[in-house]
Design an enzyme around this catalytic site. Sequence first.
Site, mmCIF file in Angstrom:
data_model
loop_
_atom_site.group_PDB
_atom_site.id
_atom_site.type_symbol
_atom_site.label_atom_id
_atom_site.label_comp_id
_atom_site.label_asym_id
_atom_site.label_seq_id
_atom_site.Cartn_x
_atom_site.Cartn_y
_atom_site.Cartn_z
ATOM 1 N N SER A 31 -59.062 1.468 -66.194
ATOM 2 C CA SER A 31 -58.580 1.376 -67.261
ATOM 3 C C SER A 31 -58.762 2.795 -68.351
ATOM 4 O O SER A 31 -59.096 3.127 -67.865
ATOM 5 C CB SER A 31 -59.183 0.231 -67.761
ATOM 6 O OG SER A 31 -60.239 0.036 -68.426
ATOM 7 N N THR A 65 -52.438 2.885 -66.879
ATOM 8 C CA THR A 65 -53.153 2.208 -66.535
ATOM 9 C C THR A 65 -53.079 0.533 -67.729
ATOM 10 O O THR A 65 -52.174 0.475 -68.202
ATOM 11 C CB THR A 65 -54.492 2.877 -66.405
ATOM 12 O OG1 THR A 65 -55.458 1.971 -66.340
ATOM 13 C CG2 THR A 65 -54.819 3.098 -68.267
ATOM 14 N N TYR A 66 -54.167 0.078 -67.554
ATOM 15 C CA TYR A 66 -54.053 -1.189 -68.594
ATOM 16 C C TYR A 66 -55.765 -0.825 -70.080
ATOM 17 O O TYR A 66 -56.452 0.199 -69.561
ATOM 18 C CB TYR A 66 -54.186 -2.234 -68.461
ATOM 19 C CG TYR A 66 -56.068 -2.726 -67.941
ATOM 20 C CD1 TYR A 66 -56.604 -3.404 -68.540
ATOM 21 C CD2 TYR A 66 -55.895 -2.224 -66.556
ATOM 22 C CE1 TYR A 66 -58.348 -3.389 -68.095
ATOM 23 C CE2 TYR A 66 -57.572 -2.680 -66.099
ATOM 24 C CZ TYR A 66 -58.384 -3.189 -67.381
ATOM 25 O OH TYR A 66 -59.251 -3.395 -65.876
ATOM 26 N N GLY A 81 -62.962 4.556 -64.668
ATOM 27 C CA GLY A 81 -62.169 4.091 -62.404
ATOM 28 C C GLY A 81 -61.809 4.951 -62.218
ATOM 29 O O GLY A 81 -62.032 6.118 -62.655
ATOM 30 N N ALA A 82 -60.709 5.300 -61.901
ATOM 31 C CA ALA A 82 -59.879 6.535 -60.362
ATOM 32 C C ALA A 82 -59.450 7.399 -61.619
ATOM 33 O O ALA A 82 -58.757 8.876 -61.656
ATOM 34 C CB ALA A 82 -58.803 6.101 -60.084
ATOM 35 N N ALA A 83 -59.913 6.935 -63.033
ATOM 36 C CA ALA A 83 -58.240 7.909 -63.982
ATOM 37 C C ALA A 83 -59.234 8.582 -64.070
ATOM 38 O O ALA A 83 -58.612 9.629 -65.166
ATOM 39 C CB ALA A 83 -57.615 6.415 -64.978
#
Length: 131
Positions: A31, A65-66, A81-83
């Site tokens: 996110s 993402t959110y 995270g992955a972002a």
Amino acid sequence: MSNQQEPMREYCYGKIHRCVVTQAELDYAGSITVDAALLRAAGIYPHTKVEVVNLSRKDAARIMTYVIEGEENSGIICLNGAAAHHFSKGDLAIIMGYEQVPVSQIPHRQHTVVQVDAQNKITEVQLYAAA
């Protein structure tokens, strides 16, 4: 009478323009955490999908993402995270919220642009209407 539904389009209803990434946390479920004051000004609700563009990298990373609501007036813009692989502290970003809108409702629909300074404090809120 036709049962045909009106066509829908993705409409960018609000964005936070040229904000500064304050953190990138890889060890998180995912996110983007955003200062609650910025979200409110742009009309973006927590837990809704946003698109985030990195203006500082040549590859112009663009992720979806959110949103997680961050502390009010903290200036936080944290990719989680992955972002976090696509953003670093200090990068400039644009955060955009979209909605599905029937085509007939797009003319004169409002689009909000939140301008911020280097500390992610609001400097201006601009309202535009679709033609």
